[in-house]
Design a protein around this motif. Structure first.
Motif, PDB file in Angstrom:
ATOM      1  N   UNK A 150       0.820  -1.209   0.000  1.00 39.84           N
ATOM      2  CA  UNK A 150       0.000   0.000   0.000  1.00 39.84           C
ATOM      3  C   UNK A 150       0.857   1.263   0.000  1.00 39.84           C
ATOM      4  N   UNK A 151       2.050   1.201   0.590  1.00 34.33           N
ATOM      5  CA  UNK A 151       2.904   2.377   0.737  1.00 34.33           C
ATOM      6  C   UNK A 151       3.900   2.524  -0.405  1.00 34.33           C
ATOM      7  N   UNK A 152       4.435   1.437  -0.890  1.00 34.53           N
ATOM      8  CA  UNK A 152       5.577   1.477  -1.783  1.00 34.53           C
ATOM      9  C   UNK A 152       5.307   1.995  -3.193  1.00 34.53           C
ATOM     10  N   UNK A 165      23.045   6.740  -9.255  1.00 38.38           N
ATOM     11  CA  UNK A 165      23.983   5.871  -8.562  1.00 38.38           C
ATOM     12  C   UNK A 165      23.298   4.728  -7.822  1.00 38.38           C
ATOM     13  N   UNK A 166      21.998   4.745  -7.731  1.00 45.20           N
ATOM     14  CA  UNK A 166      21.256   3.718  -7.005  1.00 45.20           C
ATOM     15  C   UNK A 166      20.596   2.706  -7.946  1.00 45.20           C
ATOM     16  N   UNK A 167      21.169   2.493  -9.103  1.00 44.58           N
ATOM     17  CA  UNK A 167      20.549   1.600 -10.091  1.00 44.58           C
ATOM     18  C   UNK A 167      20.319   0.198  -9.519  1.00 44.58           C
ATOM     19  N   UNK A 168      21.316  -0.346  -8.828  1.00 45.86           N
ATOM     20  CA  UNK A 168      21.163  -1.691  -8.259  1.00 45.86           C
ATOM     21  C   UNK A 168      20.089  -1.705  -7.178  1.00 45.86           C
ATOM     22  N   UNK A 169      20.092  -0.700  -6.317  1.00 43.10           N
ATOM     23  CA  UNK A 169      19.081  -0.604  -5.261  1.00 43.10           C
ATOM     24  C   UNK A 169      17.687  -0.496  -5.869  1.00 43.10           C
ATOM     25  N   UNK A 170      17.530   0.319  -6.892  1.00 47.29           N
ATOM     26  CA  UNK A 170      16.229   0.486  -7.533  1.00 47.29           C
ATOM     27  C   UNK A 170      15.759  -0.808  -8.196  1.00 47.29           C
ATOM     28  N   UNK A 171      16.680  -1.553  -8.788  1.00 49.39           N
ATOM     29  CA  UNK A 171      16.316  -2.839  -9.398  1.00 49.39           C
ATOM     30  C   UNK A 171      15.844  -3.818  -8.324  1.00 49.39           C
ATOM     31  N   UNK A 172      16.553  -3.859  -7.200  1.00 50.54           N
ATOM     32  CA  UNK A 172      16.125  -4.726  -6.089  1.00 50.54           C
ATOM     33  C   UNK A 172      14.759  -4.300  -5.569  1.00 50.54           C
ATOM     34  N   UNK A 173      14.570  -2.995  -5.449  1.00 53.38           N
ATOM     35  CA  UNK A 173      13.300  -2.469  -4.959  1.00 53.38           C
ATOM     36  C   UNK A 173      12.141  -2.843  -5.885  1.00 53.38           C
ATOM     37  N   UNK A 174      12.367  -2.760  -7.178  1.00 51.59           N
ATOM     38  CA  UNK A 174      11.310  -3.131  -8.123  1.00 51.59           C
ATOM     39  C   UNK A 174      10.946  -4.610  -7.982  1.00 51.59           C
ATOM     40  N   UNK A 175      11.953  -5.466  -7.800  1.00 52.18           N
ATOM     41  CA  UNK A 175      11.681  -6.886  -7.560  1.00 52.18           C
ATOM     42  C   UNK A 175      10.915  -7.064  -6.249  1.00 52.18           C
ATOM     43  N   UNK A 176      11.346  -6.342  -5.226  1.00 48.34           N
ATOM     44  CA  UNK A 176      10.710  -6.390  -3.911  1.00 48.34           C
ATOM     45  C   UNK A 176       9.242  -5.984  -4.013  1.00 48.34           C
ATOM     46  N   UNK A 200      15.180 -10.449  -0.616  1.00 47.01           N
ATOM     47  CA  UNK A 200      15.267  -9.106  -1.200  1.00 47.01           C
ATOM     48  C   UNK A 200      15.438  -8.045  -0.135  1.00 47.01           C
ATOM     49  N   UNK A 201      14.751  -8.199   1.004  1.00 43.27           N
ATOM     50  CA  UNK A 201      14.899  -7.237   2.094  1.00 43.27           C
ATOM     51  C   UNK A 201      16.337  -7.229   2.595  1.00 43.27           C
ATOM     52  N   UNK A 202      16.944  -8.400   2.717  1.00 39.35           N
ATOM     53  CA  UNK A 202      18.348  -8.476   3.130  1.00 39.35           C
ATOM     54  C   UNK A 202      19.253  -7.804   2.096  1.00 39.35           C
ATOM     55  N   UNK A 203      18.991  -8.070   0.816  1.00 43.38           N
ATOM     56  CA  UNK A 203      19.821  -7.480  -0.235  1.00 43.38           C
ATOM     57  C   UNK A 203      19.678  -5.960  -0.260  1.00 43.38           C
ATOM     58  N   UNK A 204      18.471  -5.464  -0.076  1.00 38.86           N
ATOM     59  CA  UNK A 204      18.256  -4.011  -0.038  1.00 38.86           C
ATOM     60  C   UNK A 204      18.992  -3.408   1.145  1.00 38.86           C
ATOM     61  N   UNK A 212      16.626   9.593  -3.470  1.00 35.41           N
ATOM     62  CA  UNK A 212      15.584   8.625  -3.851  1.00 35.41           C
ATOM     63  C   UNK A 212      15.845   7.250  -3.240  1.00 35.41           C
ATOM     64  N   UNK A 213      17.088   6.831  -3.245  1.00 34.56           N
ATOM     65  CA  UNK A 213      17.437   5.550  -2.645  1.00 34.56           C
ATOM     66  C   UNK A 213      17.146   5.544  -1.158  1.00 34.56           C
ATOM     67  N   UNK A 214      17.449   6.631  -0.500  1.00 30.23           N
ATOM     68  CA  UNK A 214      17.168   6.755   0.933  1.00 30.23           C
ATOM     69  C   UNK A 214      15.668   6.769   1.186  1.00 30.23           C
ATOM     70  N   UNK A 215      14.916   7.416   0.290  1.00 36.34           N
ATOM     71  CA  UNK A 215      13.458   7.447   0.411  1.00 36.34           C
ATOM     72  C   UNK A 215      12.879   6.036   0.285  1.00 36.34           C
ATOM     73  N   UNK A 216      13.417   5.263  -0.626  1.00 36.05           N
ATOM     74  CA  UNK A 216      12.949   3.884  -0.795  1.00 36.05           C
ATOM     75  C   UNK A 216      13.173   3.098   0.486  1.00 36.05           C
ATOM     76  N   UNK A 217      14.379   3.169   1.025  1.00 35.69           N
ATOM     77  CA  UNK A 217      14.672   2.433   2.253  1.00 35.69           C
ATOM     78  C   UNK A 217      13.794   2.913   3.402  1.00 35.69           C
ATOM     79  N   UNK A 218      13.634   4.213   3.519  1.00 39.02           N
ATOM     80  CA  UNK A 218      12.807   4.750   4.607  1.00 39.02           C
ATOM     81  C   UNK A 218      11.360   4.280   4.479  1.00 39.02           C
TER      82      UNK A 218
END
Length: 147
Positions: free
Chosen positions: A25-27, A39-50, A90-94, A103-109
């Motif tokens: 609901x939030x993501x 610079x957060x391409x890998x993080x964003x890819x993980x987030x999309x999978x998540x 995925x949570x561990x990888x993120x 933006x990467x920090x916003x995703x994690x938050x």
């Protein structure tokens, strides 16, 4: 009545399913903000999978409920278990991927805000839990390596 071990859903698994639904609901709002990888391409890819895994868990949680011990229920439970294991991975990888941009920090938050309150209530969390590791990871990202 206790279900056979190979089809029983653990308390953590069942509650993680609820966490994934709340994250779903939030993501999506964060995903809209995260269109530039930088610079957060890998993080964003993980987030999309998540997010895809969270959506799939939510679909099962809100979908058809099958009678216990039917082939359909067993298949659904197996699929949910697989998704929940993927969600944890995925949570561990993120958590292990530094967020280098706002933006990467916003995703994690957003993940922390969606998951941590219920996790603290429902699980016996310690420093090795994925939820606490995500918080520590976000704090390190925000601190910029100062801590």
């Amino acid at each position: 009545m206790t279900q056979p071990a190979n089809t029983a859903v653990s308390r953590r698994t069942a509650l993680a399913s609820a966490f994934a639904a709340s994250a779903a609901a939030v993501l999506p709002a964060v995903a809209c903000a995260a269109t530039s990888a930088g610079n957060d391409a890998h993080l964003l890819a993980l987030y999309q999978q998540f997010q895809r895994v969270s959506d799939a868990i939510h679909a099962i949680d809100t979908g058809v409920v099958y009678k216990c011990e039917t082939p359909e229920a067993t298949q659904q439970e197996s699929k949910l278990e697989t998704l929940l294991r993927r969600d944890d991975l995925l949570l561990k990888q993120i958590a292990n991927t530094p967020a280098l941009t706002p933006r990467g920090k916003q995703i994690k938050a957003s993940i922390v805000l969606a998951r941590l309150p219920r996790a603290v209530e429902d699980f016996d969390l310690d420093l090795s839990s994925e939820e606490i590791q995500m918080c520590l990871s976000l704090a390190r990202d925000v601190a910029g390596g100062v801590a």
